[in-house]
Design an enzyme around this catalytic site. Sequence first.
Site, PDB file in Angstrom:
ATOM      1  CG  ASP A  77      -2.267   0.690   0.984  1.00  0.00           C
ATOM      2  OD1 ASP A  77      -2.232   1.931   1.001  1.00  0.00           O
ATOM      3  OD2 ASP A  77      -3.322   0.059   0.801  1.00  0.00           O
ATOM      4  CG  ASP A  78       0.574   6.055   0.760  1.00  0.00           C
ATOM      5  OD1 ASP A  78       1.550   6.265   0.029  1.00  0.00           O
ATOM      6  OD2 ASP A  78      -0.225   6.939   1.100  1.00  0.00           O
ATOM      7  CG  ASP A 155      -6.175   6.134  -1.738  1.00  0.00           C
ATOM      8  OD1 ASP A 155      -7.392   6.386  -1.724  1.00  0.00           O
ATOM      9  OD2 ASP A 155      -5.520   5.946  -0.689  1.00  0.00           O
ATOM     10  NE  ARG A 212     -12.178   1.507   1.246  1.00  0.00           N
ATOM     11  CZ  ARG A 212     -11.189   2.135   1.842  1.00  0.00           C
ATOM     12  NH1 ARG A 212      -9.954   1.765   1.667  1.00  0.00           N
ATOM     13  NH2 ARG A 212     -11.429   3.158   2.639  1.00  0.00           N
ATOM     14  CG  ASP A 216      -9.040   4.645   5.257  1.00  0.00           C
ATOM     15  OD1 ASP A 216      -9.623   4.648   4.165  1.00  0.00           O
ATOM     16  OD2 ASP A 216      -7.899   5.095   5.439  1.00  0.00           O
TER      17      ASP A 216
HETATM   18  C1  GLA Z   1      -6.351   6.060   2.244  1.00  0.00           C
HETATM   19  C2  GLA Z   1      -6.930   4.697   1.877  1.00  0.00           C
HETATM   20  C3  GLA Z   1      -6.311   3.624   2.747  1.00  0.00           C
HETATM   21  C4  GLA Z   1      -4.797   3.624   2.561  1.00  0.00           C
HETATM   22  C5  GLA Z   1      -4.252   5.003   2.867  1.00  0.00           C
HETATM   23  C6  GLA Z   1      -2.775   5.124   2.528  1.00  0.00           C
HETATM   24  O1  GLA Z   1      -6.720   6.481   3.514  1.00  0.00           O
HETATM   25  O2  GLA Z   1      -8.332   4.700   2.017  1.00  0.00           O
HETATM   26  O3  GLA Z   1      -6.856   2.363   2.415  1.00  0.00           O
HETATM   27  O4  GLA Z   1      -4.499   3.241   1.253  1.00  0.00           O
HETATM   28  O5  GLA Z   1      -4.938   6.025   2.148  1.00  0.00           O
HETATM   29  O6  GLA Z   1      -2.274   6.399   2.774  1.00  0.00           O
END
Ligand code: GLA
Length: 428
Positions: A77-78, A155, A212, A216
């Site tokens: 992910d990030d 995202d 999505r 979160d």
């Molecule tokens: C957003 C997304 C999360 C994750 C973060 C990463 O909040 O919804 O799922 O990917 O960014 O920074």
Amino acid sequence: MIRLILVFLTISHSYALNNGLAMTPPMGWLTWERLRCITDCEKYPNECISESLIKRTADLMVSEGYLDAGYEYLGIDDCWLEKTRDDKGRLVPDRKRFPNGMKAIADYIHSKGLKFGMYEDYGNLTCAGYPGVLGNEKIDINTFVEWEIDYLKLDGCYIDPIQMDKGYPDFGKLLNATGRSILYSCSWPAYQEEKKILPNYASIAEHCNLGRNYDDIEDSWASLTKIMAWFGDNQDRLAQHAGPGHWNDPDMLLIGNFGLSVDQAKVQMAVWAILAAPLLISTDLATIRPEFKQILLNRDIIAVNQDKLGKQGLRVGKKMGSGSRSKLEIWKRELYDGSFAMAFVSYRDDGIPYAAKFTYYDMQLPQSEFEVQDLYKEEEIRSWDGTSDFEVRINPSGVKFYKFISKKSMSEIWDITVKMMVKNQVCN
Ligand code: GLA
């Protein structure tokens, strides 16, 4: 014939993204929920987003049976990037944490029989402040293809959600045009829902393998149940757009982490199976406790999640006792073989497991005799004649998850169901 009619009647109203991927909800592992943006590898060597984390997880996904059970995508992910692009404008993975670059990671993941998932953001920056793709779409897609990624979570931070209706499809078309099969996970609806813009779910289903939808997920029962409530409350406009190739995404699995009890973890696994949600583990596979691992590897529940009819299930009933804490919900999903997965979720927190009784009407089941299998194998298989009440005893903040298999023949069930559907159509 009757079956054909039924398939026709129940088919999703949306057209799938034509990349042939995600014919059942994707399963895998993703860094974010558990590991967030941990970048200090000296202080946290086992948790930082790095080559060694990904390789270790790849090894464990294979050696501990996760790949065999269907968890095939391994995603970063990030927080994998350098803060600036190189002099040719290309994205650069963090030089310290990914010293051999991303192609080496892809090669390692592929050598284990796994698939490689990546994260980027459609806006100027990722949510954690690293470079986003906006204005560099083509060059970034080329980079991803060079790295041989198999999955992209795109995202939606740092971009006006209104622009997403065009931007996400355009980006998806560029991805598709590369000829490499890349599963496309879009955060597009989540940002629009947040701003109270009604997302065009038909278009999302047409252009994305995953959408999505909402907040979160955080590591708590409160966060899990908030997401469940939102999916239940909005199911009429969501569920019709899920189907082979395109799924709603209530976010990652918390199972194995700090915030859920074993019973609460069972609730998430059951409801995510009913919702035909992607199963994305986000926990440390080296230290996961066996009781959580057992939940993640429960083949009967995975089979419900992966059922090839591909129909997202619904919250079909709610029972309130005195006070919201004694709430109970029924979630139901129709399966390809004519059986039904039924999850009874209790929100009670007052000590003992309580029993509750339901009629076939409460459960919205066809009137039939059923064999009832407990998918967590806590109870023996039982028979239920369909006329008496069905009694369930559920742990506090827990679930009972059953498969109801009709003893009537398939064609009799289809017959009853078609008649019910036709009747509903006439009444509507
Ligand atoms: C957003 C997304 C999360 C994750 C973060 C990463 O909040 O919804 O799922 O990917 O960014 O920074």
